[in-house]
Scaffold this motif. Structure first.
Motif, short mmCIF file in Angstrom:
data_model
loop_
_atom_site.label_atom_id
_atom_site.label_comp_id
_atom_site.label_asym_id
_atom_site.label_seq_id
_atom_site.Cartn_x
_atom_site.Cartn_y
_atom_site.Cartn_z
N CYS A 138 1.34 -17.60 2.52
CA CYS A 138 2.25 -16.91 2.12
C CYS A 138 3.11 -18.22 1.39
O CYS A 138 3.36 -19.30 1.75
CB CYS A 138 3.38 -16.60 3.23
SG CYS A 138 5.11 -15.95 2.87
N THR A 143 6.66 -19.01 -0.70
CA THR A 143 8.28 -18.66 -1.33
C THR A 143 8.81 -19.74 -2.06
O THR A 143 8.16 -21.00 -2.26
CB THR A 143 9.02 -18.73 0.27
OG1 THR A 143 8.90 -19.95 0.77
CG2 THR A 143 8.38 -17.55 1.03
N ILE A 188 0.49 -13.64 0.44
CA ILE A 188 1.62 -12.66 0.19
C ILE A 188 2.72 -13.06 -0.61
O ILE A 188 2.86 -14.56 -0.15
CB ILE A 188 2.17 -11.93 1.61
CG1 ILE A 188 2.48 -13.05 2.55
CG2 ILE A 188 0.99 -10.84 2.14
CD1 ILE A 188 3.21 -12.32 3.61
N TYR A 223 5.09 -8.39 -0.48
CA TYR A 223 5.21 -7.85 0.95
C TYR A 223 6.60 -7.64 1.14
O TYR A 223 7.63 -8.03 0.35
CB TYR A 223 4.82 -8.88 1.96
CG TYR A 223 4.79 -8.32 3.40
CD1 TYR A 223 4.21 -7.14 3.74
CD2 TYR A 223 5.64 -9.00 4.42
CE1 TYR A 223 4.36 -6.62 4.95
CE2 TYR A 223 5.49 -8.48 5.71
CZ TYR A 223 5.11 -7.21 6.01
OH TYR A 223 5.03 -6.70 7.39
N ALA A 263 8.76 -18.80 4.52
CA ALA A 263 7.04 -18.60 4.35
C ALA A 263 6.56 -18.41 5.75
O ALA A 263 5.86 -17.40 5.85
CB ALA A 263 6.55 -19.78 3.82
N LEU A 290 5.02 -14.81 7.07
CA LEU A 290 3.78 -14.68 7.13
C LEU A 290 3.32 -13.93 8.83
O LEU A 290 2.44 -13.29 8.88
CB LEU A 290 2.89 -16.15 7.14
CG LEU A 290 1.23 -16.12 7.21
CD1 LEU A 290 0.77 -14.94 6.05
CD2 LEU A 290 1.07 -17.33 7.08
N TYR A 292 3.73 -10.59 8.67
CA TYR A 292 2.87 -9.69 8.11
C TYR A 292 1.56 -9.53 8.98
O TYR A 292 0.96 -8.43 9.18
CB TYR A 292 2.00 -10.41 6.74
CG TYR A 292 1.17 -9.76 6.18
CD1 TYR A 292 1.30 -8.69 5.40
CD2 TYR A 292 -0.08 -10.56 5.85
CE1 TYR A 292 0.25 -7.96 4.74
CE2 TYR A 292 -1.13 -9.77 5.25
CZ TYR A 292 -0.89 -8.67 4.69
OH TYR A 292 -2.09 -8.03 4.04
#
Length: 881
Positions: free
Chosen positions: A142, A144, A186, A209, A242, A246, A249
């Motif tokens: 992930c 960010t 993501i 996401y 992040a 994650l 997800y």
């Protein structure tokens, strides 16, 4: 992926007319519109309409038709028992897969059976053994961005490994991503495509996401629910967001019906086995970016030829179990920088090296170790069967023996790992008492719980056994009572137990027989007592199966609650396995313990760890780079060993900082922060980049990021352009790295003019590989020596490679002409004092001679090499003409 991929477009227009089952399918497709929905119908997972057409084509399965009150539409299905192989194909095609299972017993309803998505299978969140590489992690990432800082989180859902870091540059994030090679990533909705492209490889599935998951407060709450205060664990808001996104997800892909709980009693989707979040700084480890990993062939060959195992990992991997193999790969991806940590590993390896008996005993025990890191993850997610629990127990049974085997070890790291080996006697005892040694694979059909574990279950099983024993005796009893020798007692799933009598014997049937079924040649009956026994058996059997399932789930949840202890044991076993394997390699392949510290890299009798395993003989070579001699210009003929030598030095450094012994007579290594490589030719045609552009891009990254604590390998820089341009670039790079960067550098080149540059720079020096050549062949001794090479022997190498004789002959003629021209230019420069020779007037137009002579006087050819002088003369001549 198309939105609402599995939703029937035609039906969406007439939603009120859908049948209950298709309405349920449509709702799931709409809810999971980023996935292809596999919808359980009996023993198959089905897709419908447009999704059916796509899956039939991708999976090469039959496309059939379904007809109901709304009409006829396409349908394609795969058997549930073999679903994983089909799902793998869908993943390879770039799809996510939402698996919608029946979560209600069909006998419990007179309408449509309830279904729910129980898992979402994506490339980065795989948990199924059939889809995972046992020897490697499978990460989802992930990314960010906050205030010009990028946060990166990486999670292996199958093992629970969870990492986080951050950096100010996307290049630094890309370097960290290359360590872990995530299968999926993501990003926030609206994130720049350029950022994702720069940070992730093309093989990584990158998608946006839910924006809500990235919100700071939501992310903080989610991280805290798993690990406590996020501010105590993580260093930046970008990291927190992040990690939180994650986790969201990963929970989303777990799926589950409403009200479903985890094995530990957590909420739907919760991943209770995630016990550790490791936040690290990139500078804690040597950085090997994707270019270095590829060119050094740490894990994969760069060519399609040869043995796939001929890599550093393939040569080094003598581990005994999957836990160790994954950990070894992680260590090679992230070599250490701290001398104390390196020395602690080396101390441990040395003990394993010297104690052959203990090493062999321990490695035999480690071969019995199952992949309990993934086992405990499956147990915690409620996806483990009884055999998984027995595998966990089998591994835990090894722990006491292993602790005894290494009881006399004294090195600090081995003592720590031995103390970390929790024998988990309570877990082992529970599994031993509760689970049969060879249990059934399915946990809902009995034969799972051990006799003596539960009194009620034992009574039910005894009732079942007694009833079946009575039925087993019934056939003989009834034959004797009725005199019908052909009478049979049988059972089927539709009619239950029955007494079968053939038609010729029907006159002998007793009055208490009641007809159950008529067949062509016989009749089937039952008696009141048989019916009573049957009901008793069925009640006992059904209740026993249900009770076994309940008991198994209780046992599984109890074991799941100890996931942190099991993971700690898994970590200790993995590290012991790696250290023992490194000891095995050191002892059997004549590796030496490196000294860590001092100044630079000093290797005596070094060998390439991979090449020496593939050749009958290998010539060892020394290497010395330090603060006085930072830059080595390496020359010599093609195929003499320049590239092998450079990679050899780098691999010895990687091994030393990993904590391994090294292939050398001796070595002293001061840890380097990064290894940069510009070795070998490659292009990116699809990306619009030529070989030379790729070379220059990689070179730019090195010049921007290398420090005086780095090791740099440069091979033939500048060869992708003209000789003059290439030499200019090579010389400028040499001067910049020497003067401005100060990195320890090995620069292999065919630009022999660079050897003069090395003579002019105080910390640069020349190395060469000598060879003896004739017109027909060249003989290499593969030994590196101080000084510059005198020739490249390219024509001889071409001949040995099989280039046609006429081409080789012509090449020799051209070479002779070029050498003759060099001699003439040398003579002209030597004899001409300050004035270079003027060309013959007949070669140029009237009046041009004076202009050319004037311009030539302005060129200081005395400071040039013969080749430079010749090129300059020719260029000026062309200008004047």
């Amino acid at each position: 992926m198309d939105a609402a991929l599995g939703a029937p477009e035609k039906m969406a227009e007439n939603e009120d007319e859908l049948t209950p089952m298709m309405s349920q399918y449509f709702e799931l497709c709409r809810e999971y519109d980023d996935s292809l929905v596999l919808f359980q119908v009996g023993d198959f997972y089905e897709t419908f309409c447009e999704a059916a057409e796509k899956t039939a084509r991708l999976l090469e399965i039959a496309l059939t038709q379904r007809e109901d009150s709304t009409g006829t539409y396409p349908m394609a299905g795969i058997p549930i028992d073999n679903a994983e192989s089909y799902i793998e194909t869908l993943l390879d095609a770039g799809y996510r897969v939402a698996v919608a299972d029946q979560v209600q017993d069909p006998e419990e309803t007179t309408t449509v059976v309830d279904r729910a998505v129980t898992r979402i299978v994506t490339p980065g969140t795989l948990t199924e053994d059939e889809l995972l590489d046992t020897d490697d992690n499978n990460f989802v990432a992930c990314l960010t961005e906050d205030y010009e800082r990028y946060g990166l989180a990486l999670l292996d859902v199958s093992t629970g490994d969870f990492y986080a870091t951050s950096a100010r540059r996307t290049g630094a994030i890309a370097d960290e991503v290359s360590r872990f090679a995530p299968a999926e990533a993501i990003v926030e909705p609206g994130a720049a495509d350029e950022t994702a492209t720069e940070c992730f490889d093309a093989d990584c599935l990158v998608s946006p996401y839910d924006a809500a998951a990235f919100e700071s407060e939501a992310a903080r709450e989610r991280v805290e629910s798993y690990f406590g205060s996020p501010d105590a664990l993580l260093a930046a808001d970008a990291e927190i967001r992040a990690c939180g996104a994650l986790l969201a997800y990963a929970e989303y892909t777990r799926g589950g019906a409403e009200g479903d709980e985890t094995e530990s009693g957590g909420e739907r989707g919760s991943l209770d086995y995630l016990n550790h979040l490791t936040r690290y700084e990139p500078r804690e480890y040597m950085l090997l970016d994707r270019v270095a990993v590829s060119s050094l062939e740490l894990f994969e060959r760069r060519t399609v030829h040869g043995d796939a195992d001929v890599t550093l990992l393939g040569v080094l991997d003598e581990t005994s179990c999957a836990l160790g193999s994954r950990t070894l790969k992680d260590w090679l991806r992230r070599p250490l920088l701290e001398s104390d940590r390196i020395e602690a590993r080396l101390d441990a390896v040395e003990e394993w090296t010297h104690d052959v008996r203990t090493r062999e005993e321990a490695r035999d025990l480690l071969r019995e170790v199952y992949d309990i890191e993934r086992l405990i993850a499956r147990i915690s997610r409620g996806r483990a069967n009884a055999r998984d629990l027995r595998s966990l127990k089998a591994t835990l049974d090894v722990v006491p023996e292993l602790k005894t085997a290494i009881a006399d070890f004294e090195s600090e790291r081995l003592v720590e790992l031995r103390d970390q080996l929790d024998e988990l006697a309570d877990v082992r005892d529970l599994i031993a008492r509760a689970i049969r040694e060879d249990p059934a694979r399915e946990i809902t059909e009995g034969d799972v719980i051990e006799r003596g574990y539960d009194d009620e279950l034992d009574e039910l099983r005894e009732t079942e056994r007694e009833g079946k024993a009575w039925i087993d005796d019934l056939e003989a009893t009834e034959r004797e009572r009725t005199g019908i020798d052909s009478l049979k007692v049988g059972h089927n799933s539709v009619h239950g137990y029955y007494i079968e009598v053939t038609n010729p014997n029907l006159d002998s049937v007793p009055d208490d027989y009641e007809r159950r079924q008529t067949l062509k040649n016989s009749e089937r009956f039952y008696t009141p007592e048989l019916k009573e026994r049957e009901d008793e058996i069925l009640r006992a059997e059904n209740r026993a199966d249900d009770l076994e399932h309940e008991l198994f789930r209780d046992v599984r949840s109890t074991v799941a609650a100890e996931s942190e202890r099991v993971q700690a044991v898994a970590d200790a076993l993995a590290q012991l396995d790696v250290l023992a394997a490194l000891g095995e390699v050191a002892a059997t392949r004549d590796y030496a313990r490196p000294d860590i510290g001092g100044d630079g890299i000093h290797v005596e009798g070094g060998r390439h760890p991979v090449v020496e395993r593939t050749q009958d003989s290998f010539v060892p070579n020394d290497a010395h780079l330090d603060s006085d001699d930072t830059f080595a210009v390496v020359t010599g003929p093609n195929m003499s060993g320049k590239s092998t030598y450079m990679r050899q030095v780098a691999l010895i450094t990687v091994l030393a900082q990993t904590g391994s012994f090294v292939p050398a007579a001796s070595a002293r290594i001061a840890p380097v922060d990064r290894i940069f490589t510009r070795v070998g030719a490659s292009d990116d045609i699809a990306g619009g980049r030529s070989t030379f552009m790729v070379e220059m891009t990689e070179l730019a990254a090195i010049l921007e990021s290398a420090t005086d604590e780095s090791l740099v390998l440069l091979d033939e820089v500048g060869r992708g352009t003209s000789t003059t341009d290439g030499l200019a670039i090579a010389r400028a790079v040499t001067e910049h790295v020497h003067d401005e960067v100060g990195a320890l550098t090995l620069f292999a080149t065919h630009h022999h003019e660079l050897t003069e540059t090395a003579d002019d720079l105080p910390r640069a020096f020349n190395l060469h590989f000598a060879a003896e050549g004739t017109d027909d062949e060249v003989v290499f001794d593969h030994e590196v020596r101080r000084g510059a090479a005198t020739a490249s022997y390219g024509v001889q190498v071409a001949r040995e490679a099989g280039v046609p004789d006429e081409v080789v002959g012509r090449a020799r003629e051209l070479l002779a002409e070029a050498e003759s021209a060099d001699v003439e230019v040398d003579a002209d420069i030597d004899d001409g004092a300050s004035d270079p020779p003027e060309p013959a007037p007949k070669a140029i137009a009237d009046g041009a001679a004076d202009e050319l002579a004037e311009r030539l006087r302005e060129v200081d050819v005395a400071t040039m090499t013969p080749l430079e002088a010749m090129n300059e003369l020719a260029e000026l001549k062309r200008d004047v003409e």
